[in-house]
Design a protein around this motif. Structure first.
Motif, PDB file in Angstrom:
ATOM      1  N   PHE A 113       0.856  -1.494  -0.296  1.00  0.00           N
ATOM      2  CA  PHE A 113       0.299  -0.241  -0.424  1.00  0.00           C
ATOM      3  C   PHE A 113       0.218   0.992   0.080  1.00  0.00           C
ATOM      4  O   PHE A 113       1.702   1.404   1.099  1.00  0.00           O
ATOM      5  CB  PHE A 113      -0.643   0.279   1.137  1.00  0.00           C
ATOM      6  N   GLN A 114       0.618   2.233  -0.893  1.00  0.00           N
ATOM      7  CA  GLN A 114       1.320   3.403  -0.857  1.00  0.00           C
ATOM      8  C   GLN A 114      -0.247   4.571  -0.156  1.00  0.00           C
ATOM      9  O   GLN A 114      -1.371   4.701  -1.003  1.00  0.00           O
ATOM     10  CB  GLN A 114       1.977   4.079  -1.717  1.00  0.00           C
ATOM     11  N   TRP A 115      -0.138   5.021   0.410  1.00  0.00           N
ATOM     12  CA  TRP A 115      -1.501   6.231   1.135  1.00  0.00           C
ATOM     13  C   TRP A 115      -0.602   8.088   1.173  1.00  0.00           C
ATOM     14  O   TRP A 115       0.474   7.762   1.721  1.00  0.00           O
ATOM     15  CB  TRP A 115      -1.391   5.585   2.372  1.00  0.00           C
ATOM     16  N   ASN A 116      -0.639   8.369   0.304  1.00  0.00           N
ATOM     17  CA  ASN A 116       0.292   9.518  -0.055  1.00  0.00           C
ATOM     18  C   ASN A 116      -0.819  11.051  -0.040  1.00  0.00           C
ATOM     19  O   ASN A 116      -1.954  11.440  -0.539  1.00  0.00           O
ATOM     20  CB  ASN A 116       0.680   9.590  -1.971  1.00  0.00           C
ATOM     21  N   GLU A 117      -0.071  11.627   1.119  1.00  0.00           N
ATOM     22  CA  GLU A 117      -1.150  12.854   0.558  1.00  0.00           C
ATOM     23  C   GLU A 117      -0.568  14.073   0.397  1.00  0.00           C
ATOM     24  O   GLU A 117       0.585  14.232  -0.153  1.00  0.00           O
ATOM     25  CB  GLU A 117      -0.826  13.830   2.112  1.00  0.00           C
ATOM     26  N   LEU A 118      -1.208  14.646  -1.085  1.00  0.00           N
ATOM     27  CA  LEU A 118      -1.452  15.882  -1.926  1.00  0.00           C
ATOM     28  C   LEU A 118      -1.604  16.886  -1.429  1.00  0.00           C
ATOM     29  O   LEU A 118      -2.111  16.879  -0.695  1.00  0.00           O
ATOM     30  CB  LEU A 118      -2.630  15.244  -2.881  1.00  0.00           C
ATOM     31  N   ALA A 119      -1.529  18.247  -2.338  1.00  0.00           N
ATOM     32  CA  ALA A 119      -2.087  19.620  -1.583  1.00  0.00           C
ATOM     33  C   ALA A 119      -3.370  19.519  -1.931  1.00  0.00           C
ATOM     34  O   ALA A 119      -3.942  18.600  -3.231  1.00  0.00           O
ATOM     35  CB  ALA A 119      -1.593  20.296  -3.365  1.00  0.00           C
ATOM     36  N   ASP A 120      -4.348  20.462  -1.716  1.00  0.00           N
ATOM     37  CA  ASP A 120      -5.417  20.453  -1.977  1.00  0.00           C
ATOM     38  C   ASP A 120      -6.092  19.443  -1.100  1.00  0.00           C
ATOM     39  O   ASP A 120      -7.230  19.347  -1.227  1.00  0.00           O
ATOM     40  CB  ASP A 120      -5.293  20.987  -3.587  1.00  0.00           C
ATOM     41  N   ASN A 121      -5.616  18.804  -0.088  1.00  0.00           N
ATOM     42  CA  ASN A 121      -6.399  18.089   0.829  1.00  0.00           C
ATOM     43  C   ASN A 121      -7.134  16.881   0.131  1.00  0.00           C
ATOM     44  O   ASN A 121      -7.674  16.616   0.863  1.00  0.00           O
ATOM     45  CB  ASN A 121      -7.620  18.918   1.378  1.00  0.00           C
ATOM     46  N   GLN A 122      -5.849  16.209  -0.949  1.00  0.00           N
ATOM     47  CA  GLN A 122      -6.385  14.771  -1.931  1.00  0.00           C
ATOM     48  C   GLN A 122      -5.410  14.184  -0.983  1.00  0.00           C
ATOM     49  O   GLN A 122      -4.296  13.899  -0.479  1.00  0.00           O
ATOM     50  CB  GLN A 122      -5.977  15.652  -3.014  1.00  0.00           C
ATOM     51  N   VAL A 123      -5.734  12.726  -1.284  1.00  0.00           N
ATOM     52  CA  VAL A 123      -4.842  11.600  -1.005  1.00  0.00           C
ATOM     53  C   VAL A 123      -4.920  10.813  -2.135  1.00  0.00           C
ATOM     54  O   VAL A 123      -6.180  10.587  -2.964  1.00  0.00           O
ATOM     55  CB  VAL A 123      -5.898  11.311   0.208  1.00  0.00           C
ATOM     56  N   GLU A 124      -3.805  10.126  -2.199  1.00  0.00           N
ATOM     57  CA  GLU A 124      -3.239   9.157  -3.483  1.00  0.00           C
ATOM     58  C   GLU A 124      -3.457   7.693  -2.562  1.00  0.00           C
ATOM     59  O   GLU A 124      -3.002   7.757  -1.522  1.00  0.00           O
ATOM     60  CB  GLU A 124      -2.355   9.569  -4.303  1.00  0.00           C
ATOM     61  N   VAL A 125      -4.678   6.856  -3.250  1.00  0.00           N
ATOM     62  CA  VAL A 125      -4.103   5.273  -2.946  1.00  0.00           C
ATOM     63  C   VAL A 125      -3.434   4.293  -4.126  1.00  0.00           C
ATOM     64  O   VAL A 125      -4.528   3.938  -4.740  1.00  0.00           O
ATOM     65  CB  VAL A 125      -5.317   4.840  -2.078  1.00  0.00           C
ATOM     66  N   LYS A 126      -2.429   4.117  -3.831  1.00  0.00           N
ATOM     67  CA  LYS A 126      -2.019   3.200  -4.487  1.00  0.00           C
ATOM     68  C   LYS A 126      -1.662   1.334  -3.945  1.00  0.00           C
ATOM     69  O   LYS A 126      -0.976   1.932  -3.150  1.00  0.00           O
ATOM     70  CB  LYS A 126      -0.252   3.344  -5.064  1.00  0.00           C
ATOM     71  N   ILE A 127      -2.533   0.581  -4.687  1.00  0.00           N
ATOM     72  CA  ILE A 127      -2.159  -0.226  -4.005  1.00  0.00           C
ATOM     73  C   ILE A 127      -1.574  -1.267  -5.244  1.00  0.00           C
ATOM     74  O   ILE A 127      -2.350  -1.442  -6.091  1.00  0.00           O
ATOM     75  CB  ILE A 127      -3.509  -1.109  -3.496  1.00  0.00           C
ATOM     76  N   SER A 128      -0.407  -2.628  -4.916  1.00  0.00           N
ATOM     77  CA  SER A 128      -0.062  -3.061  -5.871  1.00  0.00           C
ATOM     78  C   SER A 128       0.232  -5.054  -5.247  1.00  0.00           C
ATOM     79  O   SER A 128       0.414  -5.290  -4.062  1.00  0.00           O
ATOM     80  CB  SER A 128       1.254  -2.629  -6.031  1.00  0.00           C
TER      81      SER A 128
END
Length: 223
Positions: A113-128
């Protein structure tokens, strides 16, 4: 493996997507086990992406799919009748996998899992798995928050492993806000490919506290 018997206490943040899936889609695309397919009655489905910051086995991340409700009344079990069921679930630690199966019959699988905090109160979730990304999403939190608790909408989860049926009633409370699903890409060999469905609602649950109690377990030699 760290053995951590129920009950568990967990805290963290998550995104919940609520859907209404067609039965034909669920039957063909949603990884139902035989007992789930044979007893599926519909209802609302859910995808959850959760960042557990604390738990009885330490922090971990989770992605799960609930197709809807199953009804087991025809099996004449003493206490387990109907409830939501999980047909696909991934977590980020082996301790969560093994304890989830042993405590509640939840068929957890291990993924990266990757749980990444992005700009503008966004979250990126990447699962592999093995370097292949099978789930990619970007969520945007909204600012207005309101309290939420499972005492308003009780949650009951039913799972089966071997001849054992497990029923668990988790409780949770936290702060909720509406959210937006900005991007979603799924590889259908690993997770239900739901991009063509628009969620009825997307919420962000923050600072939640959850308790997963000991499951009710019943044995049945058939079905």
């Amino acid at each position: 493996m760290k053995i951590a018997l129920a009950p568990w206490e967990l805290t963290g943040e998550g995104f919940i997507l609520v859907y209404k899936f067609q039965k034909g889609f669920v039957d063909k695309n949603c990884f139902l086990d035989h007992y789930q397919a044979d007893n599926f009655v519909g209802g609302l489905g859910t995808v959850m992406c959760v960042n557990y910051q604390t738990s009885n086995v330490g922090p971990y991340l989770e992605l799960l799919f609930i197709p809807g409700v199953i009804n087991l009344k025809t099996l004449n079990l003493a206490k387990i009748k109907s409830g939501f069921t999980i047909s696909k679930i991934y977590v980020s630690t082996r301790d969560s996998v093994e304890n989830g199966i042993n405590n509640w019959g939840i068929p957890k699988q291990l993924a990266d899992f990757q749980w990444n905090e992005l700009a503008d109160n966004q979250v990126e979730v990447k699962i592999s798995i093995d370097g292949k990304v099978f789930f990619y999403a970007i969520f945007k939190r909204k600012s207005f928050k309101f309290p939420i608790t499972t005492s308003i909408i009780p949650l009951k989860i039913i799972q089966k492993i071997g001849n054992k049926y497990f029923q668990t009633k988790p409780t949770a409370k936290g702060k909720s806000s509406f959210a937006k699903l900005k991007k979603l890409e799924i590889e259908g060999n690993f997770f239900p490919k739901i991009e063509s469905y628009k969620p009825l609602i997307v919420t962000n649950i923050s600072n939640f506290k959850m308790v997963f109690p000991e499951a009710i377990v019943e044995n049945k030699l058939s079905n």
